[in-house]
Design a protein around this motif. Structure first.
Motif, short mmCIF file in Angstrom:
data_model
loop_
_atom_site.label_atom_id
_atom_site.label_comp_id
_atom_site.label_asym_id
_atom_site.label_seq_id
_atom_site.Cartn_x
_atom_site.Cartn_y
_atom_site.Cartn_z
N GLN A 9 59.45 69.00 49.66
CA GLN A 9 58.36 69.00 48.68
C GLN A 9 58.87 68.74 47.26
O GLN A 9 58.10 68.78 46.30
CB GLN A 9 57.62 70.34 48.69
CG GLN A 9 56.79 70.60 49.93
CD GLN A 9 56.04 71.92 49.84
OE1 GLN A 9 56.48 72.94 50.36
NE2 GLN A 9 54.91 71.90 49.14
N HIS A 46 52.42 76.81 42.52
CA HIS A 46 52.97 76.39 43.81
C HIS A 46 52.16 76.92 44.99
O HIS A 46 52.18 76.35 46.08
CB HIS A 46 54.43 76.81 43.93
CG HIS A 46 55.31 76.15 42.90
ND1 HIS A 46 56.53 76.64 42.53
CD2 HIS A 46 55.11 75.02 42.18
CE1 HIS A 46 57.06 75.84 41.62
NE2 HIS A 46 56.21 74.87 41.39
N LEU A 71 49.42 74.38 46.29
CA LEU A 71 49.80 73.11 46.90
C LEU A 71 49.30 72.97 48.34
O LEU A 71 48.97 71.88 48.78
CB LEU A 71 51.32 72.93 46.85
CG LEU A 71 51.92 72.86 45.44
CD1 LEU A 71 53.44 72.80 45.52
CD2 LEU A 71 51.38 71.67 44.68
N ILE A 76 50.58 67.88 42.07
CA ILE A 76 52.04 67.94 41.91
C ILE A 76 52.35 68.67 40.61
O ILE A 76 51.69 68.46 39.59
CB ILE A 76 52.69 66.53 41.92
CG1 ILE A 76 54.22 66.65 41.81
CG2 ILE A 76 52.11 65.64 40.83
CD1 ILE A 76 54.94 65.33 42.02
N SER A 77 53.32 69.56 40.67
CA SER A 77 53.73 70.34 39.50
C SER A 77 55.07 69.83 39.01
O SER A 77 56.00 69.61 39.81
CB SER A 77 53.85 71.82 39.89
OG SER A 77 54.54 72.56 38.90
N GLY A 105 55.44 68.96 45.20
CA GLY A 105 54.12 68.53 45.67
C GLY A 105 54.08 68.33 47.17
O GLY A 105 54.98 68.77 47.91
N ASN A 106 53.04 67.66 47.63
CA ASN A 106 52.87 67.36 49.05
C ASN A 106 54.00 66.45 49.54
O ASN A 106 54.36 65.49 48.85
CB ASN A 106 51.51 66.68 49.24
CG ASN A 106 51.24 66.30 50.67
OD1 ASN A 106 51.69 65.24 51.13
ND2 ASN A 106 50.52 67.13 51.39
#
Length: 361
Positions: free
Chosen positions: A83, A206, A209, A216-217, A237-238
């Motif tokens: 991720q 988080h 997610l 997305i961080s 993120g994913n």
């Protein structure tokens, strides 16, 4: 040579003069730089000790997978390793996102006058930008940003805390926005200053997610961790989104030294805690001073303060620079009659107050 037409309409990023140049120009003994939101307390002594004792193997390519740091960040953030993407600062990840998801006919949505690289990279990739004014409190207007999304929107940029206002959004506001956001629009939550945010204002980003595959961080080691000169940051993120970004990412985009320093810095959370406490203490003192002289400011969840000035921010900037302080005039950030000031050390902030008090007479 032929180039993208948009390049003739854009300018390269122009940094301010270096401290030694200003010292020479104005005959100053020292310069206090409070313009770039760097950590005025430096970086972890553990990083310094290691780099002094251990010479890096500069002739060897870095680990393109960033394996050791990846494991540490995954454990720290409680996410899976697939991720995570690493970049030369989170700024490079912004560029990678635009390269992957923005093209001619597409647009991105952002708060007006937020971090300039959202707009810059969108335009370079052939997209257009919708800029939504902030609220009267200086915060992202997520309702208006949501309404601005259309069938051609690729990315929404949410800078939290915002740069340059220093304000944050609430969990309720973010989750409401995510519920209304189309699933094929990537929402970028830029959390470069997260380590400075007070507990009551923190978002546990988080944990969102799993529910939102289009979120997305972004994080960085440039600010609170004090590693701006090494250029390293990351995004979470994913896995499918991260895979697409890794296809675009250069194979060796973070250096061995940066990876190692970030790994050590991440393990020294005592330094981060101390930095945050010192920053909050000096920030509260500066709030009181601004109240005293009658200058408006937005309460900030960062290591800087956005301040409205009674005259042009450029005028205040010039006065301060002649007196040994570099700050950021709001005119260069899209906001007239304002300045952005990084919170300095106790002694530097006391001196700054004396200089500003003379200016305000």
């Amino acid at each position: 040579m032929k180039q993208k037409a948009i390049l003739s309409q854009l300018t390269a990023y122009k940094q301010g003069k270096q401290s030694h140049e200003i010292q020479e120009a104005y005959g100053l003994d020292r310069i206090v730089k409070l313009a770039s939101n760097e950590n005025v307390y430096g970086y972890s002594e553990k990083v310094k000790d290691y780099l002094i004792k251990q010479l890096p193997e500069l002739n060897i390519y870095p680990d393109g997978y960033t394996a050791e740091l990846r494991t540490a960040v995954a454990n720290y953030s409680q996410v899976d390793e697939n991720q995570i993407i690493f970049g030369s600062g989170s700024e490079e990840i912004i560029q990678i996102i635009c390269r992957a998801f923005v093209f001619e006919g597409r647009n991105t949505v952002m708060a007006a006058n937020s971090f300039s690289q959202y707009k810059h990279n969108t335009l370079v990739e052939g997209g257009t930008v919708k800029e939504i004014p902030v609220t009267s409190e200086g915060s992202h207007d997520l309702e208006a940003m949501s309404e601005a999304i259309d069938e051609n929107t690729s990315v929404v940029w949410i800078c939290n805390p915002d740069n340059p206002t220093g304000t944050t959004i609430t969990e309720k506001e973010l989750l409401a926005f995510m519920e209304n956001c189309p699933k094929d629009v990537l929402v970028v939550l830029d959390e470069a200053y997260k380590e400075f945010v007070e507990e009551d204002f923190l978002l546990d980003s988080h944990t969102y997610l799993a529910a939102y595959a289009n979120l997305i961080s972004l994080r960085t080691f440039s600010k609170a961790y004090g590693l701006a000169g090494l250029r390293i940051g990351y995004g979470i993120g994913n896995p499918e989104v991260i895979h697409s970004l890794n296809v675009v990412r250069g194979p060796f985009n973070t250096t061995s030294v940066a990876q190692l320093a970030a790994l050590i810095a991440l393990g020294d959370q005592a330094f981060i805690k101390e930095t945050k406490e010192k920053n909050n203490r000096e920030k509260q003192k500066f709030y009181a001073f601004l109240d005293e002289i009658g200058w408006h400011y937005y309460p900030s969840q960062t290591n800087f303060i956005y301040v409205s000035t009674p005259v042009s921010g450029m005028e205040v900037f010039q006065y301060l620079i002649e007196n040994g302080f570099i700050i950021r005039p709001g005119e260069l950030l899209g906001y007239p009659n304002s300045i952005r000031i990084t919170i300095g050390t106790e002694d530097d902030m006391k001196e700054l107050q004396c200089v500003l008090r003379k200016f305000n007479k």
